[in-house]
Write a protein that holds these residues in place. Sequence first.
Motif, PDB file in Angstrom:
ATOM      1  N   ALA A   9       4.025  -1.863  -2.244  1.00  0.00           N
ATOM      2  CA  ALA A   9       4.797  -1.625  -1.251  1.00  0.00           C
ATOM      3  C   ALA A   9       6.545  -2.609  -1.581  1.00  0.00           C
ATOM      4  N   LEU A  26       4.513   4.966  -0.145  1.00  0.00           N
ATOM      5  CA  LEU A  26       3.085   4.670  -1.535  1.00  0.00           C
ATOM      6  C   LEU A  26       2.599   5.661  -1.457  1.00  0.00           C
ATOM      7  N   ALA A  35       1.374   8.096   3.494  1.00  0.00           N
ATOM      8  CA  ALA A  35       1.432   7.230   3.506  1.00  0.00           C
ATOM      9  C   ALA A  35       2.467   6.153   3.351  1.00  0.00           C
ATOM     10  N   PHE A  37       4.956   2.070   4.178  1.00  0.00           N
ATOM     11  CA  PHE A  37       5.259   1.382   5.263  1.00  0.00           C
ATOM     12  C   PHE A  37       6.707   1.373   5.829  1.00  0.00           C
ATOM     13  N   VAL A  62       1.231  -4.905  10.268  1.00  0.00           N
ATOM     14  CA  VAL A  62       0.884  -5.289   9.373  1.00  0.00           C
ATOM     15  C   VAL A  62       1.062  -6.838  10.155  1.00  0.00           C
ATOM     16  N   THR A  96       6.355  -5.093  10.510  1.00  0.00           N
ATOM     17  CA  THR A  96       6.342  -4.397   9.248  1.00  0.00           C
ATOM     18  C   THR A  96       5.192  -3.331   9.901  1.00  0.00           C
ATOM     19  N   PHE A  98       2.186   0.007   8.892  1.00  0.00           N
ATOM     20  CA  PHE A  98       1.266   1.426   7.849  1.00  0.00           C
ATOM     21  C   PHE A  98       1.089   2.140   8.121  1.00  0.00           C
TER      22      PHE A  98
END
Length: 104
Positions: A9, A26, A35, A37, A62, A96, A98
Amino acid sequence: MSGYEWSNAQDAAVRELFPGIRARSLWAGDNGAKAYFLELDPNSCWSGIDVHEPGPEEVFVVSGVFNDGVRDYPAGSFIHAPAGSSHIPQTTTGCTLFVFYPEG
Protein backbone atom coordinates in the motif's frame (compact mmCIF):
# COMPACT_ATOMS: atom_id res chain seq x y z
CA MET A 1 4.72 -19.46 -5.49
CA SER A 2 3.45 -19.51 -9.01
CA GLY A 3 0.56 -17.18 -9.79
CA TYR A 4 0.90 -15.02 -6.69
CA GLU A 5 0.69 -11.26 -7.10
CA TRP A 6 1.41 -8.77 -4.38
CA SER A 7 1.69 -5.08 -3.74
CA ASN A 8 2.48 -2.74 -0.88
CA ALA A 9 0.00 0.00 0.00
CA GLN A 10 2.85 2.42 0.76
CA ASP A 11 4.20 2.01 -2.79
CA ALA A 12 0.85 2.10 -4.61
CA ALA A 13 0.03 5.17 -6.71
CA VAL A 14 -2.33 7.57 -4.92
CA ARG A 15 -5.40 8.99 -6.67
CA GLU A 16 -7.54 11.65 -4.99
CA LEU A 17 -11.22 10.79 -5.47
CA PHE A 18 -12.66 13.73 -3.51
CA PRO A 19 -11.10 16.28 -1.15
CA GLY A 20 -9.62 14.28 1.74
CA ILE A 21 -10.38 10.87 0.15
CA ARG A 22 -7.61 8.95 -1.60
CA ALA A 23 -7.47 5.53 -3.27
CA ARG A 24 -4.40 3.32 -3.60
CA SER A 25 -4.87 0.58 -6.19
CA LEU A 26 -3.48 -2.71 -4.87
CA TRP A 27 -4.60 -5.21 -7.49
CA ALA A 28 -6.80 -5.64 -10.58
CA GLY A 29 -7.85 -9.05 -11.91
CA ASP A 30 -8.62 -10.17 -15.43
CA ASN A 31 -12.33 -10.47 -14.62
CA GLY A 32 -12.62 -6.84 -13.47
CA ALA A 33 -12.13 -7.57 -9.77
CA LYS A 34 -10.22 -4.83 -7.90
CA ALA A 35 -8.64 -4.26 -4.50
CA TYR A 36 -7.89 -0.84 -2.99
CA PHE A 37 -6.77 0.90 0.14
CA LEU A 38 -9.05 3.89 0.72
CA GLU A 39 -7.80 6.67 3.01
CA LEU A 40 -10.30 9.16 4.42
CA ASP A 41 -9.07 12.22 6.30
CA PRO A 42 -10.96 13.40 9.41
CA ASN A 43 -14.27 15.10 8.55
CA SER A 44 -14.21 13.94 4.92
CA CYS A 45 -17.28 12.84 2.96
CA TRP A 46 -17.87 11.20 -0.43
CA SER A 47 -19.40 13.58 -2.95
CA GLY A 48 -22.82 12.13 -3.80
CA ILE A 49 -24.04 8.57 -3.35
CA ASP A 50 -21.71 5.58 -3.85
CA VAL A 51 -23.75 2.94 -5.74
CA HIS A 52 -22.39 -0.61 -5.92
CA GLU A 53 -22.64 -1.76 -9.51
CA PRO A 54 -22.12 -4.09 -11.29
CA GLY A 55 -21.39 -6.17 -8.20
CA PRO A 56 -20.96 -6.02 -4.44
CA GLU A 57 -18.41 -4.14 -2.38
CA GLU A 58 -16.51 -5.71 0.51
CA VAL A 59 -15.00 -3.36 3.10
CA PHE A 60 -12.69 -4.02 6.04
CA VAL A 61 -12.00 -1.08 8.38
CA VAL A 62 -8.24 -1.20 8.97
CA SER A 63 -8.04 1.84 11.26
CA GLY A 64 -10.21 4.67 12.53
CA VAL A 65 -14.00 4.80 12.37
CA PHE A 66 -15.89 4.59 9.06
CA ASN A 67 -19.47 5.81 8.66
CA ASP A 68 -21.73 4.77 5.77
CA GLY A 69 -24.18 7.62 6.28
CA VAL A 70 -26.21 5.58 8.77
CA ARG A 71 -23.88 4.08 11.37
CA ASP A 72 -20.28 3.96 12.58
CA TYR A 73 -17.99 0.97 11.98
CA PRO A 74 -14.85 0.88 14.16
CA ALA A 75 -11.52 -0.67 13.17
CA GLY A 76 -11.89 -4.42 12.69
CA SER A 77 -15.38 -4.17 11.17
CA PHE A 78 -16.28 -6.02 7.96
CA ILE A 79 -19.07 -4.72 5.72
CA HIS A 80 -20.65 -6.55 2.77
CA ALA A 81 -22.63 -4.20 0.52
CA PRO A 82 -24.62 -6.20 -2.06
CA ALA A 83 -24.88 -5.22 -5.72
CA GLY A 84 -27.37 -2.38 -6.16
CA SER A 85 -26.94 -1.06 -2.61
CA SER A 86 -25.62 2.42 -1.88
CA HIS A 87 -24.23 4.62 0.87
CA ILE A 88 -22.38 7.87 1.49
CA PRO A 89 -18.86 7.05 2.79
CA GLN A 90 -17.65 9.47 5.44
CA THR A 91 -15.73 9.78 8.70
CA THR A 92 -15.30 12.26 11.52
CA THR A 93 -12.14 10.67 12.94
CA GLY A 94 -10.41 9.60 9.72
CA CYS A 95 -10.04 5.98 8.63
CA THR A 96 -8.29 3.55 6.35
CA LEU A 97 -10.28 0.88 4.53
CA PHE A 98 -9.43 -2.21 2.52
CA VAL A 99 -12.02 -2.33 -0.27
CA PHE A 100 -12.58 -5.28 -2.61
CA TYR A 101 -14.83 -5.38 -5.67
CA PRO A 102 -15.11 -9.07 -6.67
CA GLU A 103 -17.00 -8.24 -9.88
CA GLY A 104 -15.37 -4.96 -10.82
